[in-house]
Design a protein around this motif. Structure first.
Motif, mmCIF file in Angstrom:
data_model
loop_
_atom_site.group_PDB
_atom_site.id
_atom_site.type_symbol
_atom_site.label_atom_id
_atom_site.label_comp_id
_atom_site.label_asym_id
_atom_site.label_seq_id
_atom_site.Cartn_x
_atom_site.Cartn_y
_atom_site.Cartn_z
ATOM 1 N N ALA A 118 0.864 -1.185 0.000
ATOM 2 C CA ALA A 118 0.000 0.000 0.000
ATOM 3 C C ALA A 118 0.899 1.233 0.000
ATOM 4 C CB ALA A 118 -0.912 -0.006 1.223
ATOM 5 N N ALA A 119 0.899 1.947 -1.113
ATOM 6 C CA ALA A 119 1.787 3.097 -1.276
ATOM 7 C C ALA A 119 0.977 4.387 -1.269
ATOM 8 C CB ALA A 119 2.575 2.980 -2.580
ATOM 9 N N GLY A 120 1.423 5.349 -0.474
ATOM 10 C CA GLY A 120 0.839 6.684 -0.482
ATOM 11 C C GLY A 120 1.720 7.596 -1.321
ATOM 12 N N ILE A 121 1.102 8.364 -2.212
ATOM 13 C CA ILE A 121 1.856 9.237 -3.117
ATOM 14 C C ILE A 121 1.426 10.672 -2.875
ATOM 15 C CG2 ILE A 121 2.378 9.777 -5.515
ATOM 16 C CD1 ILE A 121 1.676 6.841 -6.157
ATOM 17 N N LEU A 173 -0.175 -4.113 -5.842
ATOM 18 C CA LEU A 173 0.094 -2.728 -5.450
ATOM 19 C C LEU A 173 -1.191 -1.923 -5.398
ATOM 20 C CD1 LEU A 173 2.103 -0.320 -5.033
ATOM 21 C CD2 LEU A 173 2.139 -0.098 -7.526
ATOM 22 N N SER A 174 -1.374 -1.201 -4.312
ATOM 23 C CA SER A 174 -2.491 -0.249 -4.228
ATOM 24 C C SER A 174 -1.909 1.121 -3.915
ATOM 25 C CB SER A 174 -3.510 -0.662 -3.163
ATOM 26 O OG SER A 174 -2.927 -0.659 -1.878
ATOM 27 N N CYS A 175 -2.344 2.124 -4.658
ATOM 28 C CA CYS A 175 -1.813 3.482 -4.507
ATOM 29 C C CYS A 175 -2.923 4.429 -4.089
ATOM 30 C CB CYS A 175 -1.201 3.974 -5.821
ATOM 31 S SG CYS A 175 0.220 3.020 -6.376
ATOM 32 N N SER A 176 -2.608 5.313 -3.180
ATOM 33 C CA SER A 176 -3.540 6.379 -2.806
ATOM 34 C C SER A 176 -2.782 7.692 -2.803
ATOM 35 C CB SER A 176 -4.169 6.108 -1.433
ATOM 36 O OG SER A 176 -3.169 5.928 -0.455
ATOM 37 N N GLU A 177 -3.452 8.747 -3.217
ATOM 38 C CA GLU A 177 -2.825 10.055 -3.336
ATOM 39 C C GLU A 177 -3.398 10.997 -2.296
ATOM 40 O OE1 GLU A 177 -1.581 12.635 -7.203
ATOM 41 O OE2 GLU A 177 -3.730 12.398 -6.884
#
Length: 294
Positions: A97-100, A126-130
């Motif tokens: 879980a990646a925060g961008i 992969l899961s991305c949140s901004e």
């Protein structure tokens, strides 16, 4: 208050959702007396009445409505947990879980994360949140994220809990449409006096560097727009509305389609960091990213 009994809460939740002890008892396969007794114990524990009689039916009190809101979240999360654990690939797939940070160009964020996906193809989900940097760090602290990509490291006051690494350092170019390049490239950078300029928002680290650079050069451009999103800023620049700064990625042609380089802003750099909780420093995906960019 003593520890909450979740079986009592489940019975309350069933009645709150169905609006009837009878229907809740049928749904749960227990007697109405059991339902009523468990709710009475819950009300006694909470020190609040959760229902009141309304004609032949029951109506939630204010305390009951508040309790239902919490119960909704608790049991919905339980259902999500069951669905997640039912995933046949659970033991074969690793999750990241990646925060961008919303100020990062998407092209750079994807490039920084690529080593995690290519280290073991097909074995990472992969899961991305901004979002805003501070919000993302809060999610990292609550272990909802495994890492955060941003234009800044964690504050010194948070270094006991988190660790940051510099992944990439890029020079910054000033880009323009062909017409504006023809006008402002001669005698660069002195030609930038009163030039129309598109800038990142004031929360952006690059924005502060740019302001210092122009001040040091004694140049006063005209800020015609501020954007959090690099892609939007570049679109405006492509339409000839102003000049825009952009990081020059290594091994990639710097100018973007429809934009041309006026010149490099000497001494101005974009820095990209990855931050993680010290509890998750051994996450294989994090290690793959660090090794690729070391």
């Amino acid at each position: 208050m003593e520890k909450l009994n979740y079986k009592h809460l489940q019975y309350f939740w069933a009645v709150a959702r169905t609006g009837s002890v009878t229907r809740a008892a049928q749904q749960l396969g227990v007697s109405m007396q059991t339902i009523s007794g468990q709710i009475a114990k819950l009300e006694q524990q909470l020190g609040r009445a959760l229902f009141r009689q309304q004609g032949r039916g029951l109506e939630l009190t204010e305390a009951g409505r508040l309790a239902q809101g919490y119960a909704d979240r608790i049991f919905m999360l339980g259902e999500e947990l069951g669905e997640a654990l039912d995933d046949a690939q659970l033991d074969q797939i690793q999750r990241l879980a990646a925060g961008i940070s919303d100020v990062l160009p998407k092209s750079i964020a994807s490039r920084l994360l690529l080593p995690a996906l290519t280290a073991k193809p097909g074995q990472l989900r992969l899961s991305c949140s901004e979002g805003d940097f501070e919000e993302l760090m809060g999610e990292l602290g609550r272990h909802k994220l495994d890492l955060v990509l941003a234009d800044r490291p964690v504050a010194s006051s948070e270094q006991q809990q988190f660790q940051s690494w510099l992944l990439l350092r890029c020079p910054v170019l000033l880009l323009a449409s062909p017409a504006l390049r023809q006008r402002y490239q001669p005698d660069f950078p002195a030609s930038l006096e009163q030039a129309p300029l598109l800038l990142p928002s004031r929360d952006n680290v690059l924005r502060r560097q740019l302001e210092h650079w122009f001040e040091a050069q004694g140049i006063r451009p005209v800020v015609v727009g501020e954007c959090d999103d690099y892609a939007l800023m570049e679109t405006f620049a492509r339409q000839g509305l102003g000049l825009c700064p952009t990081p020059a990625l290594p091994d990639e042609p710097a100018p973007l389609p429809g934009l041309e380089s006026i010149g490099a802003l000497d001494g101005v750099w974009e820095h990209y960091y990855i931050s993680a909780s010290r509890r998750k420093l051994q996450h294989p995906a994090l290690q793959a990213i660090l090794q690729a960019w070391s």
